[in-house]
Motif scaffolding. Sequence first.
Motif, PDB file in Angstrom:
ATOM      1  N   GLY A   7     -58.143 -31.052  34.705  1.00  0.00           N
ATOM      2  CA  GLY A   7     -58.287 -29.838  35.496  1.00  0.00           C
ATOM      3  C   GLY A   7     -56.959 -29.280  35.953  1.00  0.00           C
ATOM      4  O   GLY A   7     -56.733 -28.061  35.905  1.00  0.00           O
ATOM      5  N   GLU A  18     -55.186 -27.785  32.925  1.00  0.00           N
ATOM      6  CA  GLU A  18     -55.720 -26.461  32.581  1.00  0.00           C
ATOM      7  C   GLU A  18     -55.248 -25.414  33.592  1.00  0.00           C
ATOM      8  O   GLU A  18     -54.898 -24.289  33.220  1.00  0.00           O
ATOM      9  CB  GLU A  18     -57.246 -26.509  32.559  1.00  0.00           C
ATOM     10  CG  GLU A  18     -57.872 -25.178  32.169  1.00  0.00           C
ATOM     11  CD  GLU A  18     -59.295 -25.011  32.671  1.00  0.00           C
ATOM     12  OE1 GLU A  18     -60.051 -24.270  32.037  1.00  0.00           O
ATOM     13  OE2 GLU A  18     -59.630 -25.617  33.701  1.00  0.00           O
ATOM     14  N   ILE A  57     -65.155 -33.549  27.595  1.00  0.00           N
ATOM     15  CA  ILE A  57     -64.601 -32.206  27.791  1.00  0.00           C
ATOM     16  C   ILE A  57     -63.150 -32.294  28.267  1.00  0.00           C
ATOM     17  O   ILE A  57     -62.269 -31.560  27.797  1.00  0.00           O
ATOM     18  CB  ILE A  57     -65.456 -31.397  28.788  1.00  0.00           C
ATOM     19  CG1 ILE A  57     -66.839 -31.133  28.202  1.00  0.00           C
ATOM     20  CG2 ILE A  57     -64.770 -30.065  29.133  1.00  0.00           C
ATOM     21  CD1 ILE A  57     -67.814 -30.490  29.167  1.00  0.00           C
ATOM     22  N   SER A  58     -62.877 -33.204  29.184  1.00  0.00           N
ATOM     23  CA  SER A  58     -61.518 -33.366  29.708  1.00  0.00           C
ATOM     24  C   SER A  58     -60.547 -33.807  28.615  1.00  0.00           C
ATOM     25  O   SER A  58     -59.420 -33.315  28.522  1.00  0.00           O
ATOM     26  CB  SER A  58     -61.510 -34.378  30.852  1.00  0.00           C
ATOM     27  OG  SER A  58     -62.238 -33.902  31.962  1.00  0.00           O
ATOM     28  N   MET A  84     -59.750 -30.907  26.466  1.00  0.00           N
ATOM     29  CA  MET A  84     -58.847 -29.985  27.167  1.00  0.00           C
ATOM     30  C   MET A  84     -57.415 -30.504  27.135  1.00  0.00           C
ATOM     31  O   MET A  84     -56.464 -29.732  26.954  1.00  0.00           O
ATOM     32  CB  MET A  84     -59.327 -29.785  28.611  1.00  0.00           C
ATOM     33  CG  MET A  84     -60.610 -28.981  28.723  1.00  0.00           C
ATOM     34  SD  MET A  84     -61.407 -29.113  30.355  1.00  0.00           S
ATOM     35  CE  MET A  84     -60.142 -28.455  31.435  1.00  0.00           C
ATOM     36  N   ARG A  92     -61.510 -24.656  26.885  1.00  0.00           N
ATOM     37  CA  ARG A  92     -62.583 -25.328  27.610  1.00  0.00           C
ATOM     38  C   ARG A  92     -63.968 -24.879  27.132  1.00  0.00           C
ATOM     39  O   ARG A  92     -64.905 -25.662  27.123  1.00  0.00           O
ATOM     40  CB  ARG A  92     -62.449 -25.091  29.114  1.00  0.00           C
ATOM     41  CG  ARG A  92     -62.653 -23.651  29.540  1.00  0.00           C
ATOM     42  CD  ARG A  92     -62.353 -23.430  31.010  1.00  0.00           C
ATOM     43  NE  ARG A  92     -62.644 -22.065  31.411  1.00  0.00           N
ATOM     44  CZ  ARG A  92     -61.818 -21.054  31.180  1.00  0.00           C
ATOM     45  NH1 ARG A  92     -60.667 -21.264  30.573  1.00  0.00           N
ATOM     46  NH2 ARG A  92     -62.147 -19.830  31.565  1.00  0.00           N
ATOM     47  N   GLU A  93     -64.109 -23.581  26.735  1.00  0.00           N
ATOM     48  CA  GLU A  93     -65.406 -23.105  26.265  1.00  0.00           C
ATOM     49  C   GLU A  93     -65.839 -23.854  25.004  1.00  0.00           C
ATOM     50  O   GLU A  93     -66.999 -24.245  24.859  1.00  0.00           O
ATOM     51  CB  GLU A  93     -65.360 -21.602  25.982  1.00  0.00           C
ATOM     52  CG  GLU A  93     -65.103 -20.744  27.209  1.00  0.00           C
ATOM     53  CD  GLU A  93     -63.613 -20.526  27.446  1.00  0.00           C
ATOM     54  OE1 GLU A  93     -62.794 -21.225  26.775  1.00  0.00           O
ATOM     55  OE2 GLU A  93     -63.263 -19.688  28.291  1.00  0.00           O
ATOM     56  N   GLU A  99     -66.772 -27.472  25.898  1.00  0.00           N
ATOM     57  CA  GLU A  99     -68.079 -27.530  26.556  1.00  0.00           C
ATOM     58  C   GLU A  99     -69.193 -27.418  25.526  1.00  0.00           C
ATOM     59  O   GLU A  99     -70.131 -28.231  25.517  1.00  0.00           O
ATOM     60  CB  GLU A  99     -68.193 -26.405  27.578  1.00  0.00           C
ATOM     61  CG  GLU A  99     -69.537 -26.369  28.303  1.00  0.00           C
ATOM     62  CD  GLU A  99     -69.703 -25.110  29.141  1.00  0.00           C
ATOM     63  OE1 GLU A  99     -68.907 -24.153  28.952  1.00  0.00           O
ATOM     64  OE2 GLU A  99     -70.635 -25.068  29.952  1.00  0.00           O
ATOM     65  N   LEU A 135     -66.425 -23.784  35.197  1.00  0.00           N
ATOM     66  CA  LEU A 135     -65.450 -23.825  34.114  1.00  0.00           C
ATOM     67  C   LEU A 135     -64.685 -22.515  34.031  1.00  0.00           C
ATOM     68  O   LEU A 135     -63.466 -22.490  33.859  1.00  0.00           O
ATOM     69  CB  LEU A 135     -66.159 -24.101  32.782  1.00  0.00           C
ATOM     70  CG  LEU A 135     -66.513 -25.559  32.473  1.00  0.00           C
ATOM     71  CD1 LEU A 135     -67.374 -25.625  31.223  1.00  0.00           C
ATOM     72  CD2 LEU A 135     -65.266 -26.393  32.278  1.00  0.00           C
ATOM     73  N   TRP A 160     -62.245 -26.987  37.445  1.00  0.00           N
ATOM     74  CA  TRP A 160     -62.678 -28.236  36.817  1.00  0.00           C
ATOM     75  C   TRP A 160     -62.167 -29.451  37.581  1.00  0.00           C
ATOM     76  O   TRP A 160     -62.850 -30.460  37.704  1.00  0.00           O
ATOM     77  CB  TRP A 160     -62.187 -28.259  35.376  1.00  0.00           C
ATOM     78  CG  TRP A 160     -62.586 -29.443  34.562  1.00  0.00           C
ATOM     79  CD1 TRP A 160     -61.806 -30.513  34.221  1.00  0.00           C
ATOM     80  CD2 TRP A 160     -63.867 -29.707  33.971  1.00  0.00           C
ATOM     81  NE1 TRP A 160     -62.507 -31.408  33.452  1.00  0.00           N
ATOM     82  CE2 TRP A 160     -63.778 -30.937  33.289  1.00  0.00           C
ATOM     83  CE3 TRP A 160     -65.075 -29.018  33.947  1.00  0.00           C
ATOM     84  CZ2 TRP A 160     -64.840 -31.493  32.593  1.00  0.00           C
ATOM     85  CZ3 TRP A 160     -66.144 -29.570  33.258  1.00  0.00           C
ATOM     86  CH2 TRP A 160     -66.013 -30.792  32.589  1.00  0.00           C
TER      87      TRP A 160
END
Length: 306
Positions: free
Chosen positions: A140, A143, A198-199, A202, A208-209, A212, A279, A284
């Motif tokens: 997070g 990002e 997801i992390s 990233m 991120r889209e 996900e 998101l 995040w």
Amino acid sequence: MSILNVILLAIVQGLAELLPVSSSAHVVVAEKLLHLDPSAPAMTLLLVMLHTGTMFAVIVYFWKSWRRTYFSSVAAFKRFAFLLIWATLLTGILGEVIKKIIEKTLFKGQPKAELESLFSRLDLIAPALAAAGVIILIAGLYERRHRLRSAVSGAVSGAAATLSGADSNLTLRQSTIMGLVQGLALPFRGFSRSGTTISAAMLADAPRERAERFSFALAVVLTPAVVGVEALRLLKAAHEASLAGSPIDLHSSISASLLGMVFSFLAGLAALKWLSAWLESGRWYLFGIYCLLASAGVFYLYKIGY
């Protein structure tokens, strides 16, 4: 188990499964507080049926997005299918290897070595939650820093145009990382599958889209296999219990699981809408902070006897 307990667990599962905070940890804690045994075959079947409910929620919620991206052309679908099969294969191999290692070490010499018997151990769930929280927090913040740099350089519009292009698949490297991380998450309650996959994507510079969408596509493929495994485990336990003179009420267990699936589906849809909003807003990292706090809470419950 009462209908009220099933509905409560379904809501907990549905809300937590599609958020990167480990639904398994939340459901296990809820079961502990309700004085239920999370490692019992009937309870593990209920858990995977709750996962099935959220799987259908994923399909409903993401279908338009998947159709627009993964099914936009034959080439796009072939690329997506290859990456999905590859990542799932890696998940299965790594997950099974870790499962066997745990069963051969922690259960050495015991006739019934089942990883599921550890699912009620809050002292194991707490560190798994903490580990997931650290990964989510790092991703997070990574990002967030990347967003700030893009804004300063004025590259946001160009990046958005690139991301909305025809190629909306991940790279082979990114899908490989997600498959391996998912395999690592499978045996451990508390090590959030969605949060860590997801992390990890990233941190591998996947938008991120895309991370996900692909993470939840992986869940759709994985869930039926997990349901099958737990259904067989319950049937085996029912057979053994019948031979021992204390039969398990399969009809009641299956009925409770189906009811829970419906409620977890509804809660899952609500959670997905919230997850997407978080998101998009770049928050995040807050899920990571939550996991760390939840880890402390679970450890406290363990210390006072749960």
